[in-house]
Design a protein around this motif. Structure first.
Motif, PDB file in Angstrom:
ATOM      1  N   ASP A 205       0.832  -1.217   0.000  1.00  0.00           N
ATOM      2  CA  ASP A 205       0.000   0.000   0.000  1.00  0.00           C
ATOM      3  C   ASP A 205       0.859   1.257   0.000  1.00  0.00           C
ATOM      4  O   ASP A 205       0.660   2.173   0.798  1.00  0.00           O
ATOM      5  N   PHE A 206       1.796   1.312  -0.899  1.00  0.00           N
ATOM      6  CA  PHE A 206       2.736   2.434  -0.970  1.00  0.00           C
ATOM      7  C   PHE A 206       2.023   3.762  -1.190  1.00  0.00           C
ATOM      8  O   PHE A 206       2.257   4.736  -0.486  1.00  0.00           O
ATOM      9  N   LEU A 207       1.127   3.817  -2.174  1.00  0.00           N
ATOM     10  CA  LEU A 207       0.367   5.037  -2.439  1.00  0.00           C
ATOM     11  C   LEU A 207      -1.055   4.887  -1.948  1.00  0.00           C
ATOM     12  O   LEU A 207      -1.675   3.833  -2.091  1.00  0.00           O
ATOM     13  N   SER A 208      -1.589   5.959  -1.361  1.00  0.00           N
ATOM     14  CA  SER A 208      -2.985   5.935  -0.902  1.00  0.00           C
ATOM     15  C   SER A 208      -3.929   6.452  -1.969  1.00  0.00           C
ATOM     16  O   SER A 208      -5.132   6.195  -1.931  1.00  0.00           O
ATOM     17  N   ALA A 209      -3.404   7.216  -2.928  1.00  0.00           N
ATOM     18  CA  ALA A 209      -4.222   7.748  -4.020  1.00  0.00           C
ATOM     19  C   ALA A 209      -3.297   8.156  -5.158  1.00  0.00           C
ATOM     20  O   ALA A 209      -2.116   8.426  -4.957  1.00  0.00           O
ATOM     21  N   LEU A 210      -3.862   8.191  -6.368  1.00  0.00           N
ATOM     22  CA  LEU A 210      -3.115   8.690  -7.514  1.00  0.00           C
ATOM     23  C   LEU A 210      -3.257  10.203  -7.567  1.00  0.00           C
ATOM     24  O   LEU A 210      -4.344  10.741  -7.375  1.00  0.00           O
ATOM     25  N   PRO A 211      -2.163  10.916  -7.812  1.00  0.00           N
ATOM     26  CA  PRO A 211      -2.241  12.371  -7.888  1.00  0.00           C
ATOM     27  C   PRO A 211      -3.036  12.818  -9.109  1.00  0.00           C
ATOM     28  O   PRO A 211      -3.126  12.087 -10.103  1.00  0.00           O
ATOM     29  N   PRO A 212      -3.618  14.005  -9.057  1.00  0.00           N
ATOM     30  CA  PRO A 212      -4.371  14.501 -10.220  1.00  0.00           C
ATOM     31  C   PRO A 212      -3.428  14.844 -11.369  1.00  0.00           C
ATOM     32  O   PRO A 212      -2.232  15.078 -11.173  1.00  0.00           O
ATOM     33  N   ASN A 213      -3.950  14.877 -12.531  1.00  0.00           N
ATOM     34  CA  ASN A 213      -3.196  15.265 -13.733  1.00  0.00           C
ATOM     35  C   ASN A 213      -1.977  14.381 -13.979  1.00  0.00           C
ATOM     36  O   ASN A 213      -0.977  14.828 -14.555  1.00  0.00           O
ATOM     37  N   LEU A 214      -2.105  13.148 -13.594  1.00  0.00           N
ATOM     38  CA  LEU A 214      -0.978  12.230 -13.729  1.00  0.00           C
ATOM     39  C   LEU A 214      -0.691  11.945 -15.198  1.00  0.00           C
ATOM     40  O   LEU A 214      -1.591  11.637 -15.980  1.00  0.00           O
ATOM     41  N   LEU A 215       0.587  12.040 -15.553  1.00  0.00           N
ATOM     42  CA  LEU A 215       1.013  11.748 -16.917  1.00  0.00           C
ATOM     43  C   LEU A 215       1.825  10.470 -16.977  1.00  0.00           C
ATOM     44  O   LEU A 215       1.548   9.573 -17.767  1.00  0.00           O
ATOM     45  N   LEU A 216       2.866  10.376 -16.179  1.00  0.00           N
ATOM     46  CA  LEU A 216       3.632   9.138 -16.112  1.00  0.00           C
ATOM     47  C   LEU A 216       4.344   9.047 -14.771  1.00  0.00           C
ATOM     48  O   LEU A 216       4.521  10.039 -14.074  1.00  0.00           O
ATOM     49  N   MET A 217       4.722   7.847 -14.420  1.00  0.00           N
ATOM     50  CA  MET A 217       5.452   7.590 -13.184  1.00  0.00           C
ATOM     51  C   MET A 217       6.675   6.759 -13.517  1.00  0.00           C
ATOM     52  O   MET A 217       6.572   5.730 -14.187  1.00  0.00           O
ATOM     53  N   LEU A 218       7.832   7.219 -13.055  1.00  0.00           N
ATOM     54  CA  LEU A 218       9.070   6.462 -13.191  1.00  0.00           C
ATOM     55  C   LEU A 218       9.355   5.835 -11.827  1.00  0.00           C
ATOM     56  O   LEU A 218       9.575   6.547 -10.858  1.00  0.00           O
ATOM     57  N   VAL A 219       9.314   4.537 -11.755  1.00  0.00           N
ATOM     58  CA  VAL A 219       9.453   3.853 -10.473  1.00  0.00           C
ATOM     59  C   VAL A 219      10.670   2.944 -10.504  1.00  0.00           C
ATOM     60  O   VAL A 219      10.894   2.245 -11.489  1.00  0.00           O
ATOM     61  N   ASN A 220      11.462   2.984  -9.427  1.00  0.00           N
ATOM     62  CA  ASN A 220      12.493   1.967  -9.295  1.00  0.00           C
ATOM     63  C   ASN A 220      12.490   1.420  -7.884  1.00  0.00           C
ATOM     64  O   ASN A 220      12.063   2.096  -6.946  1.00  0.00           O
ATOM     65  N   ALA A 221      12.896   0.187  -7.747  1.00  0.00           N
ATOM     66  CA  ALA A 221      12.930  -0.465  -6.447  1.00  0.00           C
ATOM     67  C   ALA A 221      14.251  -1.198  -6.299  1.00  0.00           C
ATOM     68  O   ALA A 221      14.739  -1.826  -7.231  1.00  0.00           O
ATOM     69  N   VAL A 222      14.844  -1.084  -5.117  1.00  0.00           N
ATOM     70  CA  VAL A 222      16.112  -1.742  -4.815  1.00  0.00           C
ATOM     71  C   VAL A 222      15.912  -2.624  -3.594  1.00  0.00           C
ATOM     72  O   VAL A 222      15.409  -2.155  -2.569  1.00  0.00           O
ATOM     73  N   HIS A 223      16.255  -3.872  -3.709  1.00  0.00           N
ATOM     74  CA  HIS A 223      16.069  -4.804  -2.593  1.00  0.00           C
ATOM     75  C   HIS A 223      17.353  -5.586  -2.333  1.00  0.00           C
ATOM     76  O   HIS A 223      17.987  -6.078  -3.262  1.00  0.00           O
ATOM     77  N   PHE A 224      17.726  -5.657  -1.074  1.00  0.00           N
ATOM     78  CA  PHE A 224      18.915  -6.423  -0.692  1.00  0.00           C
ATOM     79  C   PHE A 224      18.576  -7.323   0.490  1.00  0.00           C
ATOM     80  O   PHE A 224      17.930  -6.910   1.448  1.00  0.00           O
ATOM     81  N   LYS A 225      19.006  -8.551   0.389  1.00  0.00           N
ATOM     82  CA  LYS A 225      18.909  -9.465   1.516  1.00  0.00           C
ATOM     83  C   LYS A 225      20.159 -10.325   1.502  1.00  0.00           C
ATOM     84  O   LYS A 225      20.383 -11.102   0.583  1.00  0.00           O
ATOM     85  N   GLY A 226      20.981 -10.186   2.531  1.00  0.00           N
ATOM     86  CA  GLY A 226      22.234 -10.917   2.568  1.00  0.00           C
ATOM     87  C   GLY A 226      22.477 -11.569   3.912  1.00  0.00           C
ATOM     88  O   GLY A 226      21.902 -11.170   4.918  1.00  0.00           O
ATOM     89  N   GLU A 227      23.346 -12.548   3.890  1.00  0.00           N
ATOM     90  CA  GLU A 227      23.711 -13.253   5.119  1.00  0.00           C
ATOM     91  C   GLU A 227      25.116 -12.848   5.532  1.00  0.00           C
ATOM     92  O   GLU A 227      26.030 -12.763   4.711  1.00  0.00           O
ATOM     93  N   TRP A 228      25.276 -12.592   6.841  1.00  0.00           N
ATOM     94  CA  TRP A 228      26.609 -12.285   7.345  1.00  0.00           C
ATOM     95  C   TRP A 228      27.562 -13.440   7.056  1.00  0.00           C
ATOM     96  O   TRP A 228      27.182 -14.608   7.112  1.00  0.00           O
ATOM     97  N   LYS A 229      28.817 -13.134   6.784  1.00  0.00           N
ATOM     98  CA  LYS A 229      29.820 -14.191   6.711  1.00  0.00           C
ATOM     99  C   LYS A 229      29.995 -14.837   8.075  1.00  0.00           C
ATOM    100  O   LYS A 229      30.192 -16.053   8.182  1.00  0.00           O
TER     101      LYS A 229
END
Length: 458
Positions: A205-229
Motif C-alpha cells: 500500500d505504498f500510495l494511498s491515491a493517484l495524484p491529479p493530472n498524472l502523466l507518467l510515473m518512473l518507479v524503481n525499487a532496490v532490494h537487498f537481503k544478505g547473510e553475514w559471513k
C-alpha cells in the motif's frame, strides 16, 4: 537482513497531449495549470537489473570501453556517495523519525532516468548533481555498474507507468540503460501491487491515491537481503542500552559474539572507529562511530570517504562485538531538500522535451525505506544471556549514534547509507541513571558496558 528502498517518479499531464488507441487519453490541462511529474522514492525490488545495450551515439563515441573502466566506476561511485551525503546533511530528523535511511543508488537511478528526458539547462542541472558534468559516458557507465551489482544479493527493478505516449526515444533509452519497461497505468492497485512484489512484500500500500493530472510515473525499487559471513548466535542476544547522548539512553536488544572476526581500525582524523561487517556475496556493512557520543553524526558524514575507509580496512581479527538489533522505516518527501540543494528548477520549469513536447514538471520526489538487522534471520529467544569476553580481545559495541554505508565490495558504490540516532524509536527515553539496576531476568546492567572500546565517554 533486509534493506528496502524505492524511487518513484510520477509525471503529470501536458496540455493537449494525446495517446494512441491502446493508451488512456490524458486529461487536458487548463492554461493556468502546468502538468506535473512526480518522483517518488521507495524501497527495494525483486527483479534483477537487466542487460541493456548502449545507444549507437554513445557507442560510436567510444563509451563502451570507457564505461567498463575502473576510472568510470570510481567517478560514479564517488558521485553517488556525494549525492547521498548531501541529502544526509540536509534532511532533518524528528522525534517521529530520529534516523535517516536512504538509498543514494535508488535516488541517483531515478534522477538518471529523468535526465534521459531532459534537454538544455534542465539536463545540465541534473547531470551536475549526478556527476558534476565531468563524464560524457554517464548512462552507459551507470548501466555497467548496475550489471556488476546484480550478482551480490541485490535486486533492482524499474518501470514506467503511462497515461500518455511519450517520445519513443525516451522509452527506448530507458529500456536500454535501465530496463524500465512501459506499462499503461490503469489503477492505484496496479502500482501498489508492483511495488509490493518488487520489494518482496516489504512495502505494501505504498500510495494511498493517484495524484491529479498524472502523466507518467518512473518507479524503481532496490532490494537487498544478505547473510553475514560470520553470523550471530541468537542464544547470546540480550538486553542492553544504546546511548542517545551523555544523559539519555534507550533499551535495545543486543547481538553479541565474544570472538567475532571483524576488520576495524580507529581513524584519528575523523576521531571515530571504523568497522566492516562482510556479507557472503560481495557486500559489506561499513560502520563509522565517533569516539564521542556528542558528535553530530550527520555532520561527520561530510568528512567520510566511503571507498577510502573501505580500502583501509585491515585483516580481520577476533573481537568482542555487540551490535543492536533494529527494524526501522523511513519515509521522506525530497522536494524541499532537492530545492535547497539547487534542483528547484525541475519542480518549477524543467525542459523535459525528450519525454514530450508539452509542458511538464516534477511535482514530488518521495523516498521510503526500511531496514532490519538481526542475527541473520534467526529468532532470538533466550531466558538467560551469558556474555563471554576475553581480556585480550578489544570490544566493538555500537552503543551510540553512528553512520553506516552498505557498500558493494567491487564497485564501492554505497547502495544504502544513513545515520542511526535511535535504533528503538518507540521506546521511552531515559535519563542517565534511570535505567534499572536489573533487567527482566534479574541481571545487573553495566551502564558503562563497552566503555573499553566504543562505549559512552566516562
Amino acid at each position: 537482513m533486509d534493506l528496502c528502498l524505492t524511487l518513484l517518479l510520477i509525471c503529470f499531464c501536458s496540455q493537449g497531449e494525446t495517446g494512441n488507441s491502446n493508451t488512456t487519453q490524458p486529461q487536458t490541462a487548463s492554461t493556468t495549470e502546468a502538468p506535473v511529474i512526480t518522483m517518488t522514492s521507495q524501497p527495494p525490488a525483486t527483479t534483477s537489473m537487466p542487460i541493456g545495450a548502449s545507444s549507437s551515439e554513445e557507442d560510436s563515441g567510444g563509451c563502451l570501453p570507457v564505461s567498463r573502466s575502473p576510472y568510470s566506476r570510481e567517478i560514479i561511485a564517488a558521485a553517488i556517495q556525494k549525492l547521498g551525503v548531501q541529502l544526509l546533511q540536509n534532511l532533518e530528523t524528528t522525534p517521529e523519525q530520529p534516523n535517516i535511511i536512504i538509498s543514494p543508488l535508488s535516488i541517483s537511478l531515478g534522477l538518471s532516468q529523468l535526465a534521459l528526458g531532459a534537454v538544455n539547462e534542465t539536463k545540465e542541472l541534473l547531470m551536475h548533481y549526478l556527476h558534476e558534468n565531468t563524464f560524457p559516458c554517464y548512462h552507459q557507465s551507470l548501466h555497467s555498474i548496475l550489471m556488476q551489482l546484480k550478482n551480490s544479493d541485490l535486486h533492482i527493478a524499474t518501470r514506467i507507468f503511462l497515461r500518455f505516449n511519450p517520445k519513443e526515444a525516451f522509452v527506448t533509452e530507458s529500456q536500454r540503460f535501465y530496463r524500465s519497461e512501459p506499462e499503461i497505468l490503469e489503477s492505484l492497485e496496479q502500482i501498489n501491487t508492483w511495488v509490493e512484489s518488487a520489494t518482496k512484500g516489504k512495502i505494501a500500500d505504498f500510495l494511498s491515491a493517484l495524484p491529479p493530472n498524472l502523466l507518467l510515473m518512473l518507479v524503481n525499487a532496490v532490494h537487498f537481503k544478505g547473510e553475514w559471513k560470520a553470523r550471530f548466535d541468537p542464544r547470546f542476544t540480550s538486553r542492553g542500552v544504546f546511548h542517545l547522548d551523555e544523559q539519555h539512553m534507550v533499551d535495545v536488544e543486543v547481538m553479541e559474539d565474544a570472538k567475532h572476526p571483524l576488520s576495524f581500525f580507529i581513524d584519528h582524523e575523523l576521531e571515530a572507529q571504523v568497522a566492516g561487517f562482510p556479507f557472503l556475496k560481495s557486500m559489506s556493512f561499513l560502520v563509522v562511530m565517533p569516539m564521542s557520543v556528542e558528535t553530530n553524526v550527520s555532520s561527520l558524514a561530510a568528512k567520510i570517504n566511503v571507498s577510502d575507509l573501505y580500502n583501509r580496512l585491515p585483516k580481520d581479527r577476533a573481537v568482542q562485538v555487540k551490535v543492536p538489533k533494529f527494524k526501522l522505516e523511513y519515509t521522506q518527501e525530497l522536494k524541499d531538500v532537492f530545492t535547497k540543494l539547487g534542483l528547484g528548477e525541475i519542480f518549477s520549469n524543467p525542459n523535459l522535451a525528450e519525454i514530450s513536447d508539452g509542458p511538464m514538471l516534477v511535482s514530488s520526489v518521495m523516498h521510503k525505506s526500511s531496514m532490519e538487522i538481526t542475527e541473520d534471520g534467526a529468532e532470538a529467544a533466550a531466558t538467560t544471556t551469558v556474555v563471554i569476553s576475553r581480556a585480550s580481545n578489544p570490544v566493538f559495541h555500537l552503543s551510540h549514534p553512528f553512520f553506516f554505508a552498505l557498500i558493494h565490495d567491487v564497485t564501492k558504490v554505497p547502495v544504502f547509507m544513513g545515520v542511526i540516532n535511535n535504533p528503538n524509536p518507540g521506546a521511552p527515553v531515559l535519563q542517565k541513571g534511570e535505567f534499572g539496576s536489573k533487567d527482566k531476568v534479574g541481571f545487573p546492567i553495566d551502564k558503562n558496558d563497552g566503555a573499553s572500546f566504543g562505549g559512552p565517554p566516562k
